[in-house]
Design a protein around this motif. Structure first.
Motif, mmCIF file in Angstrom:
data_model
loop_
_atom_site.group_PDB
_atom_site.id
_atom_site.type_symbol
_atom_site.label_atom_id
_atom_site.label_comp_id
_atom_site.label_asym_id
_atom_site.label_seq_id
_atom_site.Cartn_x
_atom_site.Cartn_y
_atom_site.Cartn_z
ATOM 1 N N PHE A 91 22.607 -29.340 12.878
ATOM 2 C CA PHE A 91 23.297 -28.205 13.919
ATOM 3 C C PHE A 91 22.354 -28.198 15.041
ATOM 4 C CE2 PHE A 91 20.790 -25.746 10.936
ATOM 5 C CZ PHE A 91 20.304 -24.883 11.953
ATOM 6 N N LEU A 92 23.031 -27.913 16.091
ATOM 7 C CA LEU A 92 22.071 -27.863 17.275
ATOM 8 C C LEU A 92 21.864 -26.300 17.658
ATOM 9 C CD1 LEU A 92 24.354 -30.108 19.805
ATOM 10 C CD2 LEU A 92 22.548 -30.766 18.459
ATOM 11 N N LEU A 93 20.575 -26.195 18.441
ATOM 12 C CA LEU A 93 20.283 -24.955 18.845
ATOM 13 C C LEU A 93 20.186 -24.999 20.535
ATOM 14 C CD1 LEU A 93 17.432 -23.705 16.742
ATOM 15 C CD2 LEU A 93 19.570 -22.762 16.628
ATOM 16 N N VAL A 135 8.449 -20.082 20.842
ATOM 17 C CA VAL A 135 7.638 -21.112 20.124
ATOM 18 C C VAL A 135 7.676 -20.771 18.620
ATOM 19 C CG1 VAL A 135 5.584 -22.523 20.001
ATOM 20 C CG2 VAL A 135 6.450 -22.017 22.209
ATOM 21 N N ARG A 136 7.219 -19.461 18.447
ATOM 22 C CA ARG A 136 7.069 -19.116 16.933
ATOM 23 C C ARG A 136 8.627 -19.061 16.497
ATOM 24 N NH1 ARG A 136 3.568 -15.632 19.840
ATOM 25 N NH2 ARG A 136 4.849 -14.215 19.955
ATOM 26 N N TYR A 137 9.479 -18.456 17.165
ATOM 27 C CA TYR A 137 10.884 -18.368 16.916
ATOM 28 C C TYR A 137 11.248 -19.603 16.419
ATOM 29 C CZ TYR A 137 15.531 -16.301 16.536
ATOM 30 O OH TYR A 137 16.943 -15.911 16.163
ATOM 31 N N LEU A 138 11.214 -20.925 17.248
ATOM 32 C CA LEU A 138 11.679 -22.162 16.767
ATOM 33 C C LEU A 138 10.911 -22.898 15.727
ATOM 34 C CD1 LEU A 138 12.215 -23.606 20.315
ATOM 35 C CD2 LEU A 138 13.921 -23.008 18.729
ATOM 36 N N ASP A 139 9.846 -22.331 15.467
ATOM 37 C CA ASP A 139 9.098 -22.765 14.214
ATOM 38 C C ASP A 139 9.673 -22.597 12.921
ATOM 39 O OD1 ASP A 139 6.710 -24.371 13.394
ATOM 40 O OD2 ASP A 139 6.297 -22.157 12.303
ATOM 41 N N GLN A 140 10.298 -21.288 12.991
ATOM 42 C CA GLN A 140 11.063 -21.040 11.740
ATOM 43 C C GLN A 140 12.045 -22.254 11.195
ATOM 44 O OE1 GLN A 140 12.067 -16.513 11.563
ATOM 45 N NE2 GLN A 140 12.032 -17.032 13.417
ATOM 46 N N PHE A 141 12.586 -22.549 12.491
ATOM 47 C CA PHE A 141 13.727 -24.058 12.033
ATOM 48 C C PHE A 141 13.055 -25.175 11.930
ATOM 49 C CE2 PHE A 141 16.096 -20.716 14.247
ATOM 50 C CZ PHE A 141 17.296 -20.375 13.712
ATOM 51 N N LYS A 183 27.856 -12.724 14.260
ATOM 52 C CA LYS A 183 28.693 -12.143 15.325
ATOM 53 C C LYS A 183 28.476 -12.757 16.756
ATOM 54 C CE LYS A 183 29.977 -8.230 12.692
ATOM 55 N NZ LYS A 183 30.004 -6.914 12.643
ATOM 56 N N ASP A 184 27.129 -12.766 16.980
ATOM 57 C CA ASP A 184 26.346 -12.956 18.283
ATOM 58 C C ASP A 184 25.530 -14.217 18.175
ATOM 59 O OD1 ASP A 184 27.905 -10.716 19.440
ATOM 60 O OD2 ASP A 184 26.446 -9.542 18.203
ATOM 61 N N ALA A 185 25.251 -14.544 19.375
ATOM 62 C CA ALA A 185 24.305 -15.516 19.425
ATOM 63 C C ALA A 185 23.009 -15.075 19.299
ATOM 64 C CB ALA A 185 24.150 -16.068 21.015
ATOM 65 N N LEU A 186 21.881 -15.886 18.793
ATOM 66 C CA LEU A 186 20.463 -15.343 18.465
ATOM 67 C C LEU A 186 20.056 -15.168 19.671
ATOM 68 C CD1 LEU A 186 19.858 -17.721 15.579
ATOM 69 C CD2 LEU A 186 20.440 -15.429 15.358
ATOM 70 N N SER A 187 18.799 -14.409 19.655
ATOM 71 C CA SER A 187 17.918 -13.977 20.665
ATOM 72 C C SER A 187 16.619 -13.708 20.623
ATOM 73 C CB SER A 187 18.564 -12.875 21.697
ATOM 74 O OG SER A 187 17.758 -12.731 22.704
ATOM 75 N N VAL A 188 15.778 -14.176 21.372
ATOM 76 C CA VAL A 188 14.173 -14.036 21.278
ATOM 77 C C VAL A 188 13.748 -13.710 22.621
ATOM 78 C CG1 VAL A 188 13.646 -16.467 21.227
ATOM 79 C CG2 VAL A 188 12.013 -14.680 20.238
ATOM 80 N N ASP A 189 12.848 -12.555 22.899
ATOM 81 C CA ASP A 189 12.485 -12.105 23.931
ATOM 82 C C ASP A 189 13.339 -12.362 25.100
ATOM 83 O OD1 ASP A 189 10.226 -11.493 22.481
ATOM 84 O OD2 ASP A 189 9.466 -13.518 22.878
ATOM 85 N N GLY A 190 14.740 -12.102 25.043
ATOM 86 C CA GLY A 190 15.730 -12.195 26.000
ATOM 87 C C GLY A 190 16.148 -13.426 26.262
ATOM 88 N N LEU A 227 18.753 -14.913 9.872
ATOM 89 C CA LEU A 227 18.419 -14.290 11.067
ATOM 90 C C LEU A 227 19.832 -13.405 11.757
ATOM 91 C CD1 LEU A 227 16.401 -16.916 12.734
ATOM 92 C CD2 LEU A 227 15.436 -14.749 11.831
ATOM 93 N N GLU A 228 19.632 -12.110 12.110
ATOM 94 C CA GLU A 228 20.497 -11.507 12.533
ATOM 95 C C GLU A 228 21.917 -11.726 12.477
ATOM 96 O OE1 GLU A 228 19.707 -11.789 17.220
ATOM 97 O OE2 GLU A 228 17.732 -12.511 16.307
ATOM 98 N N GLY A 229 22.209 -11.975 10.926
ATOM 99 C CA GLY A 229 23.637 -12.071 10.567
ATOM 100 C C GLY A 229 24.195 -13.465 10.394
#
Length: 156
Positions: free
Chosen positions: A108-110, A49-55, A88-95, A5-7
């Motif tokens: 690891f932690l999110l 919720v959908r994004y976290l489900d990937q993890f 390089k950057d933090a991940l982001s979903v819907d801001g 995801l995103e690098g």
């Protein structure tokens, strides 16, 4: 499972992460701040919720919830796996920021948030007695806010 995801590149044990975050969801704190999070976060942030489900993360099973204010929450989820490549950057979903952080050899932690949530509890938010009202907790929240934003936030 491998997730890119995103690098960022992650190796995730989805089953173990689901098992642990499901257990957290069953054993979570029942203070008004936490109840408010559990009752509103999924409704207010369906993309997250959908994004976290990937993890493999159950959004109702954070390792820790930190209210900067009663309705401004930072959630921390432990994922079983490893960060293989750092973006390089933090991940982001819907801001909403999702910041991965190393937390040992096999996890690891999110850090997710800050999330602004409506207050839906019967108790008035200013009347709630919670660890979040204690000076040590507020000092810790101040430090975390400053780390994330580089500025001081005054709590009253």
């Amino acid at each position: 499972m491998l997730l890119e995801l995103e690098g960022w590149k992650f190796e995730i044990d989805l089953d173990l992460t689901r098992e642990k975050t499901d257990r957290n969801a069953q054993e979570h704190c029942m203070c008004a701040y936490c109840r408010n999070f559990y009752e509103t976060a999924g409704f207010c942030y369906p993309g997250l919720v959908r994004y976290l489900d990937q993890f493999g993360v159950n959004p109702s099973g954070p390792s820790e919830l930190m209210p900067f204010e009663p309705t401004l929450i930072l959630a921390c989820y432990r994922v079983q796996g490893r960060i293989l490549e750092w973006g390089k950057d933090a991940l982001s979903v819907d801001g909403t920021l999702v910041q991965p952080e190393a937390a040992g050899e096999n996890s690891f932690l999110l850090w997710v948030g800050e999330m602004r949530l409506p207050w839906v509890q019967e108790e008035a938010e200013q009347d709630v007695v919670s660890p979040a009202n204690l000076p040590d907790f507020l000092e810790r929240m101040q430090q975390i806010w400053q780390m994330r934003h580089g500025e001081m936030k005054i709590y009253s």
